[in-house]
Structure formats: structure tokens, C-alpha cells
Design an enzyme around this catalytic site. Structure first.
Site, short mmCIF file in Angstrom:
data_model
loop_
_atom_site.label_atom_id
_atom_site.label_comp_id
_atom_site.label_asym_id
_atom_site.label_seq_id
_atom_site.Cartn_x
_atom_site.Cartn_y
_atom_site.Cartn_z
N ASP A 90 123.71 67.54 -17.26
CA ASP A 90 123.57 66.49 -16.09
C ASP A 90 124.63 65.40 -16.23
O ASP A 90 124.73 64.32 -15.92
CB ASP A 90 122.34 65.68 -15.84
CG ASP A 90 121.72 65.12 -17.22
OD1 ASP A 90 122.64 65.19 -18.08
OD2 ASP A 90 120.86 64.37 -17.24
N LYS A 109 109.85 65.15 -9.04
CA LYS A 109 110.67 66.22 -8.78
C LYS A 109 110.29 67.01 -7.66
O LYS A 109 109.24 67.80 -7.57
CB LYS A 109 110.82 67.26 -10.18
CG LYS A 109 111.20 66.32 -11.31
CD LYS A 109 111.29 67.26 -12.42
CE LYS A 109 111.94 66.53 -13.73
NZ LYS A 109 111.71 67.37 -15.07
#
Length: 514
Positions: free
Chosen positions: A292, A426
Site C-alpha cells: 500500500d 472494509k
């Protein structure tokens, strides 16, 4: 059929006259465009086509992308994907054919969209998000978007043999889905975008469509929009980076910024200062990045990483405005009831195994020595007792990720037991936009913070940026201020702030309040 007969059959003369009269009343400078949009409004809103395809996410692994068509046009969305999935979350559907994409293909999920979901949704009103999502849930017929439990190879961790049967213990298992959470989510997000496009902002301006974030606000009943605090990943560790840092991420929170634009500037500047700090101490090789975008220098301890971040913050001049957050991801190094902080070291010994109480003391010391205001997953996902104990100390925000897995029942349990005080959401773990909205409401009713999060496998889709603003959550976790799939979310928040103008509210000092 003559022209007049055609006009009469479809009542076009009356509809055209109504459109012309409306244009005159509005005194529009562009009557042709106005009349065209007015006529579009007279057409019943409906989904006309749903088409899916297989694309690659940021890790080069397949995921599902969906094009959903209505009278207004085509609307596209793609499902993110995590590196692992838990036994309590909605499960994505993979092909399992090792000869194609190493078993990670999603052609079955794509086929489910094109054949099953498409047939069920064609003709539905795209503004009715909950009905669309429920139609897919009913079609799937499974609580976790799965239909059968499939056992695979035993795990190699012999020390786990005598633990209670669960996903991290003796058997590695996964659920095979009827439709696939990846298929359902991509359609749900595309439908949400289509629903926003069906709504006009005002009667006199038909081409001014409602932004996605405002449509989400209406769906959730939220009247107060706000820009979230970005949790920028600076250092990556855990299983997501090739170093010996046990924790997953060290992040910064620009709490002292007054606008999101300023927060993004702070994050970017700190990121580049950190790059210089790491380069000086570890050489340019230390500036490699994780999935990320966080740097992955060859460090071995949490304090070593925190010292690097602290030095970078000191160089920015934002020391009073930036705070630190840690994603421990403790489930990854929990063995039985102990935590192996040396689990990535090739020469590990029993000396670094810690009890739950030891971990609490470590966190207390770290929060005392560094400006840490948030810790995510400080314990194993089944270590409820230590999570509750630590959360009740009130030292910092305690975020539940693996502990909750965006699962409604686990959120309800955590609220009842005070096991954490913030939800990490999420969207692919829950499966639909409607269920995501419901879980955020559940967390807010408990006066928790809410963090809407990226996944390790991301796409250019910026949907979660609009979701954050529409639901007025306090924080967004979208990775480092680099890499296109991460910046897509941050740049969309910049656009939203610009669109809101004087009405834009950055969470800032109120970041603990969702």
C-alpha cells in the site's frame, strides 16, 4: 404507421409540449439541452444491462469489474480484495484453477454477474439501493455469500494442532460462494453510482446530477457531511513487507489540519521527509515500499520504526498537528495464547514471546513515549478478554479489524463487551453498500469511531472516498500518499472538498467523533 400515429401512440406531442413549457419557465440559456434532459426524466428509471469482466488489481491479481447500464448511461465499479479472508466475512469467489492466475481467476464470479445477477436486476430502479442489494442477497441465499464449506490442506504450524478448530488452527478452510462477494459488491457499488446519476440536484437544472457522496448520504439518512482524517501509511511491516517489523503499518493522522487539502499536503511532505531519513540511515534500498505504498526499511522493532517516523515529523514543522497510529495485526503472530514479536526473524527464540498482559504493557509504554492516538488489532481476533481490558483503559482509540471483520454479529458483541471503540470497515468484507451503511450506523449508535479502509489489492475505483463523506465517518485508511490506486481515493476527497466549497467540514480535532 404515419408520423402522427406514432406521436399519438407514444403521447410524444404532450411530452414535448411539457418539456418546452418547462424550458420557458426556467428561462434556460440552452433550451435544446434542457428539453433533452427533461425528456430523459420522463423515461422510467431502470437497469437495462449488467456486464462484468475480469481485471487486475494493484497486486496483479484478478478481480471483478462491472459496467451497469441505465437510461442515463453506463456506471462502472470494481471490487477490492484483501490478501487474506476470515471465517466471519463475506467471501469472494475464485476459480481455483492453478493453471490460470495460480488459481486466483474470477471467471466464475464474472459469469455469475453476466448470467444470474444481470437477469435478476434488469428492470429494477437503480435508486432503490436496498432492494437491489437484497435481491442479490436473496439470489445468493447464504449468510456470508457462500454455499458450501471446503476443507483444504492442513496448515504447517504444528503448535496449533491442539487449538480449537478455527481458520488459523489445524485446518485451513474457506467458503465457496454461490455468487461471490466480489461479484455482488462490484454490482452494488455500480448500482449506487447509477442511483446517484438518476437524481437531479434541482428542478431548473436537470443536467446537474447529485454527486455520489450526497446520494449515499440520502441512502443512510445522514444530513451532516464531513471530510475524514486520512490515515497515511508511512512504514509497512508484517506479512506485507520484506523486513522484520512485526506490526503491519505505522501511520500518521493529520489531526491538526483545518482542511483535507492541508491534511494531504502534510501527509505528502512527511512521506518525502521520511524517505530522506530512511535513505540516509539504510541507503536507497531501504526505500522500497509495501503493497500500500508504505516504506519497508530493514528494521526489526516497533520502536525503530516509530523513531524514523518521529524524526520525519520533526522535519516537517507539523509536530503539534500530526499524530501516530499503528496497525498491529496481532492475529498474524499469535500462537496459542502468546504473541511472537520475532515471528519474521530467521533466528527467532522463545525470548520474544509475549502474553496478552505483556502486550498491554508494551502498548502503554509506546503511547507514553510517542504521540500514538490509535492502535488497530492489538490482539488476536479471538482474544476478546485482553481487547476488552486494553480498550477500557481509555489510552487511545482501539480499532477492531480482524476482531470484527465488518461482521454485524461480531460488532454487536464488541459493543456489548466494550472490546474496542472504533470500527474498521472494509466494504468487500460485508458485501453490499446497504450492509456497509447498516454497520456504520451500528458503530455510530455505540459512539464509536469509524475507519473506512482500503484493501491490499486495490483498483482505481475511488468509491470509498464518497462513502466516507456520505456517511460522515471520522477516518479513511487508503494507504500511503503514493501509488495511483491509493491516490485515487485521496484525490477524490480533494474534489469533494472543492465541490462542497464553504460547506466543506474537515473532521480535524473532532476525529474521535463519527
Amino acid at each position: 404507421m404515419s408520423v402522427q400515429e406514432y406521436l399519438d401512440k407514444h403521447a410524444l406531442s404532450r411530452k414535448i409540449e411539457d418539456a418546452v413549457n418547462a424550458a420557458v419557465r426556467a428561462k434556460t440559456p440552452d433550451p435544446v439541452l434542457f428539453i433533452s434532459n427533461h425528456m430523459k426524466k420522463s423515461v422510467p428509471s431502470m437497469i437495462t444491462k449488467v456486464k462484468a469482466r475480469q481485471i487486475l488489481d494493484s497486486r496483479g491479481i484478478p478481480t471483478v469489474e462491472v459496467d451497469l447500464y441505465t437510461n442515463k448511461g453506463m456506471f462502472r465499479a470494481s471490487a477490492p480484495s484483501g490478501a487474506s479472508s476470515g471465517m466471519y466475512e463475506a467471501i469472494e469467489l475464485r476459480d481455483g484453477d492453478k493453471g490460470t492466475y495460480l488459481g486466483n481467476g474470477v471467471s466464475r464470479a464474472v459469469r455469475n454477474v453476466n448470467e444470474k445477477i444481470s437477469e435478476a436486476l434488469i428492470g429494477m430502479d437503480p435508486t432503490l439501493q436496498s432492494q437491489i442489494d437484497q435481491a442479490m442477497i436473496d439470489l445468493d441465499r447464504t449468510e456470508k455469500k457462500e454455499s458450501q464449506l471446503v476443507f483444504t490442506r492442513p496448515l504447517l504450524h504444528f503448535s496449533n494442532l491442539f487449538l480449537p478448530l478455527r481458520e488459523s488452527a489445524f485446518w485451513e478452510f474457506f467458503f465457496q460462494s454461490e455468487l461471490g462477494a466480489n461479484a455482488i459488491l462490484a454490482v452494488s457499488m455500480a448500482a449506487c453510482k447509477a442511483g446517484a446519476a438518476e437524481k437531479e440536484a434541482c428542478e431548473c437544472c436537470f443536467w446537474h446530477l447529485v454527486p455520489l457522496y450526497k446520494h449515499i448520504a440520502v441512502l443512510s439518512g445522514n444530513t451532516n457531511l464531513s471530510l475524514p482524517i486520512p490515515a497515511f501509511t508511512l512504514i509497512s511491516g508484517g506479512k506485507y513487507a520484506a523486513n522484520f517489523l512485526p506490526v503491519k503499518q505505522i501511520m500518521i493522522l493529520p489531526i491538526g489540519a483545518r482542511q483535507f487539502e492541508e491534511a494531504l499536503q502534510m501527509g505528502s511532505e512527511t512521506y518525502h521527509h521520511l524517505k530522506a531519513v530512511i535513505s540516509k540511515k539504510y541507503g536507497t534500498d531501504g526505500c522500497s515500499v509495501g503493497e500500500d505504498g508504505g516504506f519497508a526499511p530493514s528494521i526489526t522493532s516497533i520502536r525503530e520504526g516509530l523513531d524514523l517516523v518521529k524524526e520525519a515529523i520533526g522535519r516537517t514543522g507539523y509536530s503539534e498537528k500530526l499524530k501516530i497510529a499503528i496497525d498491529v495485526d496481532a492475529t498474524e503472530f499469535c500462537i496459542g495464547t502468546k504473541y511472537d514479536l520475532d515471528f519474521k526473524s530467521p533466528n527467532k527464540s522463545d525470548q520474544n514471546f509475549k502474553s496478552g498482559e505483556d502486550m498491554i504493557n508494551i502498548y502503554k509504554e509506546l503511547c507514553s513515549d510517542y504521540p500514538i492516538v490509535s492502535i488497530e488489532d492489538p490482539f488476536d481476533k479471538e482474544d476478546w478478554e485482553h481487547a476488552k481490558h486494553f480498550s477500557n483503559l481509555g489510552i487511545c482509540q482501539v480499532v477492531g479489524d480482524d476482531l470484527l471483520m465488518s461482521n454485524t454479529k461480531r460488532i454487536e458483541r464488541a459493543v456489548e463487551e466494550s472490546a474496542c471503540n472504533a470500527l474498521l470497515l472494509k466494504v468487500n468484507q460485508i458485501g453490499t453498500v446497504t450492509e456497509a451503511i447498516e454497520n456504520v450506523k451500528l458503530a455510530k449508535d455505540a459512539h464509536w469511531g469509524v475507519v473506512i479502509s482500503q484493501r491490499s489489492g486495490e483498483t482505481e475505483d475511488a468509491f470509498i472516498a464518497d462513502l466516507c463523506v456520505g456517511l460522515a465517518v471520522s477516518q479513511i485508511k487508503a494507504g500511503a500518499p503514493c501509488r495511483g490506486e491509493r491516490l485515487a481515493k485521496y484525490n477524490q476527497l480533494l474534489r469533494i472538498e472543492e465541490d462542497l466549497g464553504d460547506q466543506a467540514v474537515y473532521v480535524g480535532d473532532d476525529w474521535r467523533l463519527s
